[in-house]
Write a protein that holds these residues in place. Structure first.
Motif, short mmCIF file in Angstrom:
data_model
loop_
_atom_site.label_atom_id
_atom_site.label_comp_id
_atom_site.label_asym_id
_atom_site.label_seq_id
_atom_site.Cartn_x
_atom_site.Cartn_y
_atom_site.Cartn_z
N UNK A 41 76.53 35.83 25.75
CA UNK A 41 77.73 36.62 27.11
C UNK A 41 77.01 38.04 26.78
N UNK A 42 77.85 39.44 27.54
CA UNK A 42 77.36 40.47 27.57
C UNK A 42 79.00 41.16 27.21
N UNK A 43 78.51 42.01 26.79
CA UNK A 43 79.87 43.38 26.47
C UNK A 43 79.57 44.86 26.52
N UNK A 44 79.21 45.26 27.21
CA UNK A 44 78.89 46.45 28.01
C UNK A 44 79.74 47.33 29.22
N UNK A 45 79.86 48.39 28.59
CA UNK A 45 80.91 49.10 29.67
C UNK A 45 82.63 49.74 28.65
N UNK A 46 82.56 50.20 30.21
CA UNK A 46 83.85 51.53 28.52
C UNK A 46 85.22 50.81 29.80
N UNK A 54 84.60 23.18 26.56
CA UNK A 54 83.19 21.97 26.02
C UNK A 54 83.41 21.96 24.76
N UNK A 55 83.51 20.74 24.88
CA UNK A 55 82.81 20.06 23.63
C UNK A 55 81.76 20.71 22.81
N UNK A 56 81.66 20.47 21.26
CA UNK A 56 80.52 21.14 20.48
C UNK A 56 79.82 20.22 19.92
N UNK A 57 78.79 20.08 19.61
CA UNK A 57 78.19 18.91 18.88
C UNK A 57 78.50 19.24 17.18
N UNK A 58 79.23 20.26 16.91
CA UNK A 58 79.63 19.68 15.86
C UNK A 58 81.08 19.44 15.37
N UNK A 59 82.15 19.29 16.56
CA UNK A 59 83.50 18.38 16.70
C UNK A 59 84.08 19.03 17.24
N UNK A 60 83.79 20.44 17.70
CA UNK A 60 84.73 21.43 18.34
C UNK A 60 84.95 22.10 19.08
N UNK A 61 85.55 22.75 19.82
CA UNK A 61 85.41 23.13 21.02
C UNK A 61 85.06 24.46 22.16
N UNK A 62 85.05 24.74 22.70
CA UNK A 62 84.75 26.06 22.87
C UNK A 62 85.47 26.80 24.63
N UNK A 63 85.80 27.23 24.48
CA UNK A 63 86.75 28.00 25.51
C UNK A 63 86.01 29.33 26.12
N UNK A 64 85.44 29.34 27.45
CA UNK A 64 84.88 30.33 27.77
C UNK A 64 85.84 31.29 28.89
N UNK A 65 85.92 32.60 28.68
CA UNK A 65 86.48 32.93 29.91
C UNK A 65 85.34 34.47 30.08
N UNK A 66 85.24 34.37 31.88
CA UNK A 66 84.14 35.23 32.68
C UNK A 66 85.22 37.19 32.81
N UNK A 67 84.60 37.48 32.19
CA UNK A 67 85.41 38.72 32.46
C UNK A 67 85.10 39.37 34.10
N UNK A 68 83.45 39.22 34.32
CA UNK A 68 83.40 39.77 35.39
C UNK A 68 83.78 39.00 36.32
N UNK A 76 86.10 32.57 23.64
CA UNK A 76 85.14 33.50 23.37
C UNK A 76 85.03 34.33 24.76
N UNK A 77 85.54 35.37 25.14
CA UNK A 77 85.97 36.33 26.36
C UNK A 77 84.74 37.23 26.44
N UNK A 78 84.05 37.28 27.60
CA UNK A 78 82.96 37.99 27.91
C UNK A 78 82.24 37.80 29.26
N UNK A 79 81.58 38.82 29.52
CA UNK A 79 80.89 39.05 31.23
C UNK A 79 79.43 37.83 30.81
N UNK A 80 79.96 36.95 31.73
CA UNK A 80 78.74 36.12 32.45
C UNK A 80 78.08 35.79 33.35
N UNK A 81 77.45 34.78 33.26
CA UNK A 81 76.85 35.21 34.95
C UNK A 81 76.96 33.50 35.58
N UNK A 82 77.47 33.44 36.97
CA UNK A 82 77.81 32.78 37.58
C UNK A 82 79.20 32.56 38.11
N UNK A 83 79.43 31.96 38.90
CA UNK A 83 80.76 32.09 39.85
C UNK A 83 82.75 31.64 39.25
N UNK A 84 82.39 30.70 38.05
CA UNK A 84 83.28 30.37 36.86
C UNK A 84 84.11 31.29 36.66
#
Lengths: 221, 186
Positions: A91-96, B105-119, B92-100
């Motif tokens: 993930x990227x974290x850029x900008x204000x 998804x589940x992690x191999x360690x047995x937990x899970x990861x939720x990701x929110x796409x700010x873009x 986690x929340x961050x800028x990511x690639x893709x239209x989602x």
């Protein structure tokens, strides 16, 4: 590419330190599971992939037709897939802008651990462009189109509704990407239309488009 | 109990197949009541870093949206933990690639990861509509942690788990979602 994918030995070491033991647990879990195994997300090995398989899901705007999808897209490319490789995407974290950058205004930068944790498994599909439909690319350019999930570090991550592209096949891709370097497919896999023997292009939902239709609808909401 | 769960899964698959074959209604791709990707119990803690004020508000609402759903046998409990564990759940929340907008998804360690796409969420919304849209996305992803699948059917707005829901109207679990969670866990 190197800006957004994690390939550093630091990340791999961090990930492997916890993954090695976890893979062993996974194998034990899948091997020992009898009743109640339907509750486990790990479906074990298949004939195609030898290793743990983990399930996931993606939330995105879905479209009822190829026309609707094309109208919601900014540009498209026709291309031939050359290869597909699983990797971690950071993930990227850029900008204000506190909406775009959730760390803006918090006074902190993401730690190395936070960056590593926020990385997710994706497949980088290398695509040679045959024709551009309003895109910043030209025929002959090779771009990378990312899709969620794939085979990364001996683990297969499967996201419901996300399909793998056939290497060597021709596709019409409706592309999502801000700066032309980080490309995704509109509506995850719905925006990938494979060339049909019967003419035109068809996506996994069975929606059909010709290039003429795609050009006409593109961005024309 | 396990037999009943399997019966429900088989019945759901048969029902969807019948709909597809008969052409009755529109069943979106990857339609499923359950995802088999969630956690084994309805009590879960999620670790996440602290984010900017607008995201904090949306995420707090998403965490509390599922709490209390249940019956006399038990209720859903989703809480935030400040102690990270490789076997735990992570958001986690961050800028990511893709239209989602979000993914889980589940992690191999047995937990899970939720990701929110700010873009994509920023691009799809106005300033005023963004908090509700973000809340809908985060709450949807926690639905996967509770084993709910995408597109359980019905009208677009009948479920928080439908991809074509109006995210400005449907941002909390609907009756169908509550029922599905109860049937799965209690």
């Amino acid at each position: 590419m190197s800006l957004i994918t994690i390939s550093s030995s630091q990340y791999k070491m961090w990930r492997k330190s916890s993954a090695i033991g976890a893979v062993a647990i996974v194998i034990l879990m899948t091997g020992c599971a009898s009743e109640g195994s339907s509750d486990l997300p790990i479906t074990g090995s298949t004939t195609e992939f030898q290793g743990p398989i983990l399930q996931g899901a993606v939330d995105y705007q879905s479209y009822e037709s190829g026309e609707e999808l094309a109208r919601a897209s900014r540009y498209a490319i026709v291309g031939k897939t050359l290869s597909a490789e699983g990797t971690w995407l950071q993930s990227k974290y850029e900008g204000d802008d506190p909406w775009l950058n959730p760390l803006a205004g918090t006074g902190r930068e993401p730690s190395a651990q936070e960056l590593a944790l926020a990385a997710t498994p994706i497949t980088a599909n290398s695509v040679e462009i045959i024709e551009s439909l309003g895109s910043p690319f030209e025929a002959g350019d090779v771009v990378e189109v990312f899709t969620p999930g794939g085979n990364v570090d001996g683990v297969r991550y499967e996201f419901a509704g996300v399909t793998e592209f056939e290497v060597g096949a021709e596709y019409l891709f409706f592309i999502d990407g801000e700066d032309g370097t980080q490309l995704g497919v509109i509506a995850v896999s719905e925006g990938a239309f494979k060339k049909s023997d019967a003419g035109g292009y068809v996506n996994e939902q069975g929606h059909h488009l010709t290039l003429e239709e795609a050009s006409r609808y593109l961005g024309n909401q | 109990m396990i037999f009943l769960r399997r019966f429900r899964s088989v019945f759901s698959a048969l029902a969807i197949s019948v709909l597809l074959i008969s052409g009755v209604g529109v069943v979106p791709a990857a339609a499923a009541t359950y995802c088999s990707c969630g956690m084994p119990t309805a009590t879960n803690s999620i670790y996440r870093p602290s984010y900017s004020a607008p995201w904090e508000a949306g995420l707090i609402s998403a965490f509390s949206a599922w709490n209390g759903i249940g019956n006399s046998k038990g209720t859903v409990k989703i809480s935030r933990t400040y102690n990270y564990s490789t076997q735990g759940n992570y958001m986690s929340v961050g800028t990511n690639v893709g239209s989602w907008y979000g993914r889980y998804y589940r992690t191999v360690e047995g937990g899970s990861h939720i990701q929110i796409n700010t873009r994509t969420i920023t691009n799809a919304t106005t300033t005023s509509s963004r908090p509700t849209f973000a809340r809908s996305t985060a709450t949807h992803e926690i639905g996967h942690l509770l084993n709910l699948g995408d597109n359980p059917g019905g009208t677009a707005n009948s479920s928080l788990m439908n991809h074509n829901r109006n995210r400005l109207i449907i941002y909390s679990p609907q009756s169908k979602d509550r029922t599905n969670v109860i049937n799965h866990y209690f």
